[in-house]
Design a protein around this motif. Sequence first.
Motif, mmCIF file in Angstrom:
data_model
loop_
_atom_site.group_PDB
_atom_site.id
_atom_site.type_symbol
_atom_site.label_atom_id
_atom_site.label_comp_id
_atom_site.label_asym_id
_atom_site.label_seq_id
_atom_site.Cartn_x
_atom_site.Cartn_y
_atom_site.Cartn_z
ATOM 1 N N ARG A 172 8.637 -49.155 12.856
ATOM 2 C CA ARG A 172 9.803 -48.881 12.003
ATOM 3 C C ARG A 172 10.579 -47.664 12.530
ATOM 4 N N ARG A 209 10.608 -65.552 -0.117
ATOM 5 C CA ARG A 209 11.237 -64.374 -0.719
ATOM 6 C C ARG A 209 12.734 -64.320 -0.440
ATOM 7 N N LEU A 210 13.161 -64.825 0.701
ATOM 8 C CA LEU A 210 14.566 -64.702 1.102
ATOM 9 C C LEU A 210 15.377 -65.984 0.901
ATOM 10 N N HIS A 244 3.305 -55.852 5.158
ATOM 11 C CA HIS A 244 2.366 -54.875 5.727
ATOM 12 C C HIS A 244 1.111 -54.743 4.867
ATOM 13 N N ASP A 253 9.058 -56.869 -6.736
ATOM 14 C CA ASP A 253 9.989 -55.757 -6.510
ATOM 15 C C ASP A 253 9.582 -54.877 -5.326
ATOM 16 N N LEU A 254 8.464 -55.189 -4.692
ATOM 17 C CA LEU A 254 8.038 -54.437 -3.514
ATOM 18 C C LEU A 254 8.906 -54.862 -2.339
ATOM 19 N N PRO A 255 9.472 -53.909 -1.586
ATOM 20 C CA PRO A 255 10.281 -54.314 -0.430
ATOM 21 C C PRO A 255 9.493 -55.268 0.473
ATOM 22 N N LEU A 256 10.182 -56.248 0.997
ATOM 23 C CA LEU A 256 9.523 -57.306 1.763
ATOM 24 C C LEU A 256 8.695 -56.762 2.917
ATOM 25 N N HIS A 257 9.234 -55.813 3.680
ATOM 26 C CA HIS A 257 8.462 -55.296 4.822
ATOM 27 C C HIS A 257 7.168 -54.647 4.347
ATOM 28 N N GLU A 258 7.215 -53.992 3.182
ATOM 29 C CA GLU A 258 6.022 -53.350 2.642
ATOM 30 C C GLU A 258 5.027 -54.393 2.125
ATOM 31 N N ALA A 259 5.529 -55.449 1.513
ATOM 32 C CA ALA A 259 4.657 -56.515 1.019
ATOM 33 C C ALA A 259 3.909 -57.176 2.173
#
Length: 193
Positions: free
Chosen positions: A187, A139-140, A87, A79-85
């Motif tokens: 970002r 993920r996508l 990073h 559930d962590l946003p992909l960009h955050e995962a």
Amino acid sequence: MSSRGRPVVTSHAEIERAAFRLFADRGFEAVTMGDIAAEVGVGRRTLFRYFESKNDIPWGQFDRTLDGFREILASMPADLPLHEAVHRGVQRFNEFPADAEPSHRDRMRLILRTPALQAHSALRYAAWRGVIAEHVAARLGLAPDDLLPRTVGSVSLATAVSAYEAWLADPDADLAALLDAADAGLRDYLLTR
């Protein structure tokens, strides 16, 4: 069942430490695999069982490192946003013990500032980007060689290299903070321009 041949008389870590000492004393290009083998006290053939070339030594056990990177990314909460995962994965990938020898800073200095390593580094960077592309694709629901996963891998490498360069320029800088700043800056740039 016993194995045949001579017992292992060294380790990857011993070879790396010896090689980095020689690189610091003589410069990367002046050191040969024979010099490193002599420093470690093994034959050249033995040395080649650990590293295929001198250019591989600064990268350490890179294939194992990439496997660890895959595990780091796979451990990120779904559930962590992909960009955050991505990073957070890059940040964790860059966490090394303060007493690591050679240090992460010495390793990155050699990799980024040695012209003779640049072609070899391009191959290693491609593999590193590929790990991120695999994660993003999974993920996508895309293929790793689709445009978006490849782009995320390339952008992640660019922000990491920018942070490494700033880190190497300032001995007091904190790499984790620089990785955060590079990611946040990009970002902000993309959202406000």
